[in-house]
Design an enzyme around this catalytic site. Structure first.
Site, PDB file in Angstrom:
ATOM      1  NE  ARG A  29      -4.098  -1.958   2.082  1.00 12.03           N
ATOM      2  CZ  ARG A  29      -4.096  -3.129   2.705  1.00 12.03           C
ATOM      3  NH1 ARG A  29      -3.072  -3.426   3.511  1.00 12.03           N
ATOM      4  NH2 ARG A  29      -5.068  -3.996   2.545  1.00 12.03           N
ATOM      5  CE  LYS A  79      -1.637  13.082 -14.685  1.00  8.05           C
ATOM      6  NZ  LYS A  79      -2.036  13.408 -16.072  1.00  8.05           N
ATOM      7  CD  GLU A 101       5.616  16.009 -22.579  1.00  9.58           C
ATOM      8  OE1 GLU A 101       5.042  17.016 -22.108  1.00  9.58           O
ATOM      9  OE2 GLU A 101       5.014  14.972 -22.898  1.00  9.58           O
ATOM     10  CE  LYS A 154       4.111  16.955 -14.506  1.00  7.69           C
ATOM     11  NZ  LYS A 154       4.362  15.730 -15.272  1.00  7.69           N
ATOM     12  CD  GLU A 197      -5.002  15.036 -15.290  1.00  9.53           C
ATOM     13  OE1 GLU A 197      -3.980  15.359 -15.901  1.00  9.53           O
ATOM     14  OE2 GLU A 197      -5.565  13.940 -15.412  1.00  9.53           O
ATOM     15  NE  ARG A 205      -0.596  16.371 -12.648  1.00 10.81           N
ATOM     16  CZ  ARG A 205       0.112  15.609 -11.831  1.00 10.81           C
ATOM     17  NH1 ARG A 205      -0.147  15.625 -10.535  1.00 10.81           N
ATOM     18  NH2 ARG A 205       1.066  14.828 -12.291  1.00 10.81           N
ATOM     19  CG  ASN A 222      -3.239  15.501 -19.744  1.00 15.25           C
ATOM     20  OD1 ASN A 222      -2.530  14.512 -19.812  1.00 15.25           O
ATOM     21  ND2 ASN A 222      -3.830  15.861 -18.612  1.00 15.25           N
ATOM     22  CG  HIS A 256      -0.208  14.323 -23.408  1.00 16.21           C
ATOM     23  ND1 HIS A 256       0.366  15.559 -23.648  1.00 16.21           N
ATOM     24  CD2 HIS A 256       0.744  13.587 -22.779  1.00 16.21           C
ATOM     25  CE1 HIS A 256       1.603  15.560 -23.163  1.00 16.21           C
ATOM     26  NE2 HIS A 256       1.855  14.380 -22.642  1.00 16.21           N
ATOM     27  CG  HIS A 263      -1.833   9.374 -24.243  1.00 14.95           C
ATOM     28  ND1 HIS A 263      -2.320   9.710 -23.006  1.00 14.95           N
ATOM     29  CD2 HIS A 263      -0.485   9.559 -24.168  1.00 14.95           C
ATOM     30  CE1 HIS A 263      -1.328  10.072 -22.216  1.00 14.95           C
ATOM     31  NE2 HIS A 263      -0.200  10.001 -22.895  1.00 14.95           N
ATOM     32  CG  HIS A 265       4.968   9.818 -24.496  1.00 16.12           C
ATOM     33  ND1 HIS A 265       3.606   9.682 -24.497  1.00 16.12           N
ATOM     34  CD2 HIS A 265       5.241  10.928 -23.736  1.00 16.12           C
ATOM     35  CE1 HIS A 265       3.059  10.652 -23.761  1.00 16.12           C
ATOM     36  NE2 HIS A 265       4.031  11.405 -23.296  1.00 16.12           N
TER      37      HIS A 265
END
Length: 357
Positions: free
Chosen positions: A121, A143, A185, A226, A236, A240, A244, A247, A251, A264
């Site tokens: 955990r 993330k 980026e 960032k 997010e 936030r 993206n 993206h 993606h 990517h």
């Protein structure tokens, strides 16, 4: 040494940036961890370059260190690979005071962070990114995720590292194609948050790899932007989402072509241009702004699609995007340089117009 703080209350952590810091990493880690065991997760490209040196330094500082190597590439971000690493953690008897250290690019960081977030955990997590993309983006913000065949990063969590250590010297061994994808980026931050930074990149981006001072500035400014966004919106829920930009389409392109066909950053570069085209067609930006975005992106990554994707498959892949709400595809679109907005009313026709030849 440059230091940037990600301010998240009890989960706050520092980002250290310095040439050659990898050689002194053990002393920094000791300041933040009292446990005895560290599991270093790296990939087949990085293990011979940095992993053994780093592990030896940690051993000299008194840590019991183990190294697990995954194949380089996006395919390693899978539940099957995660299960292998859980078993390795058990074999090494990692406990709740142990830490997992991610040494590599974004794939390693996401995968190792996912293990750290879910093993017992949650145990300690350290990011040591060795690619430009990871240094300016994926190592910061917490993330962590793995992919499913139909959707990228769909199984994951928000789990912050205890510290991020960035050594720009690791970029010397980075292939040109992977350095270029990281620049995407960097450009993104100028588009979404800082017009002056975008303008600076228009002037200096071609020589960033050769000019170490400018490279450190680009890394630092990217991390500052960032860190500021993550500090305001860790999970997010709103702001936030602007990170993206590019993206949603990017993606989807990765999934449709098969993970690994496009890097990517290459997919995000194409996504940024296509999403800027949607903004242009909507009248959110003028043609000059679109051409500046397209020009800077293509100066970094002069990449085109391997072939035209099947439109239905592309839109279906976008429908699995994590940002989507009420079954509506969400896009981050530029409204001017330095500002973007969130849009959930983009039609299939608009998407197809943007990606048309």
């Amino acid at each position: 040494m440059e230091r940037i703080n990600v301010n998240l209350g009890k989960r706050s952590y520092p980002i250290f940036i310095e040439h050659g810091i990898l050689g002194n990493i053990s002393k920094i880690v000791r300041e933040y961890f009292s446990g005895r065991k560290i599991l270093v997760i790296t990939d087949s490209n990085v293990v011979d370059l940095y992993a053994r040196q780093l592990a030896a330094g940690l051993e000299n500082e008194g840590f019991q260190t183990f190294v697990e190597v995954v194949p380089a590439g996006e395919a390693s971000k899978s539940l099957a690979r995660a299960e292998d690493l859980y078993n390795a953690a058990l074999d090494h008897r990692l406990d709740r005071k142990s830490a997992i250290l991610a040494l590599g690019g974004g794939v390693v960081g996401d995968l190792a962070g996912f293990i750290a977030a879910t093993y017992m955990r949650g145990i300690g997590f350290i990011q040591v990114p060795t690619t430009l993309l990871a240094q300016v983006d994926s190592s910061v913000g917490g993330k962590v995720a793995v992919n499913l065949p139909r959707a990228k990063n769909i199984v994951g969590a928000f789990y912050q590292p205890k510290l991020v250590i960035i050594d720009p010297d690791t970029l010397l061994s980075l292939p040109e194609r992977e350095f270029a994808e990281g620049l995407v980026e960097v450009i993104k931050y100028g588009i979404i948050r800082d017009e002056d930074f975008f303008r600076w990149l228009e002037q200096y981006i071609k020589n960033l790899r050769q000019n170490t001072a400018d490279l450190v500035h680009a890394i630092k400014r990217s991390c500052e932007i960032k860190a500021a966004i993550v500090s305001e919106d860790e999970a997010e829920c709103g702001l936030r989402m602007v990170l993206n930009f590019g993206h949603t389409v990017g993606h989807a392109l990765e999934a449709v072509f098969g993970y690994g066909t496009l890097l990517h950053g290459e997919a995000v570069a194409l996504g940024m241009v296509f999403e800027a085209k949607i903004a242009l067609n909507r009248g959110l930006i003028d043609e000059r702004t679109f051409l500046r975005i397209e020009g800077l992106v293509k100066s970094a990554v002069p990449k085109d699609l391997p072939h035209r994707p099947d439109p239905d498959s592309l839109i279906e892949s976008m429908s699995f995007d994590k940002k989507n709400l009420n079954e509506k595809i969400t896009f981050i679109l530029p409204e001017r340089l330095g500002r973007v907005g969130v849009y959930s009313d983009i039609t299939a026709k608009e998407i197809l117009q943007a990606i048309a030849p």
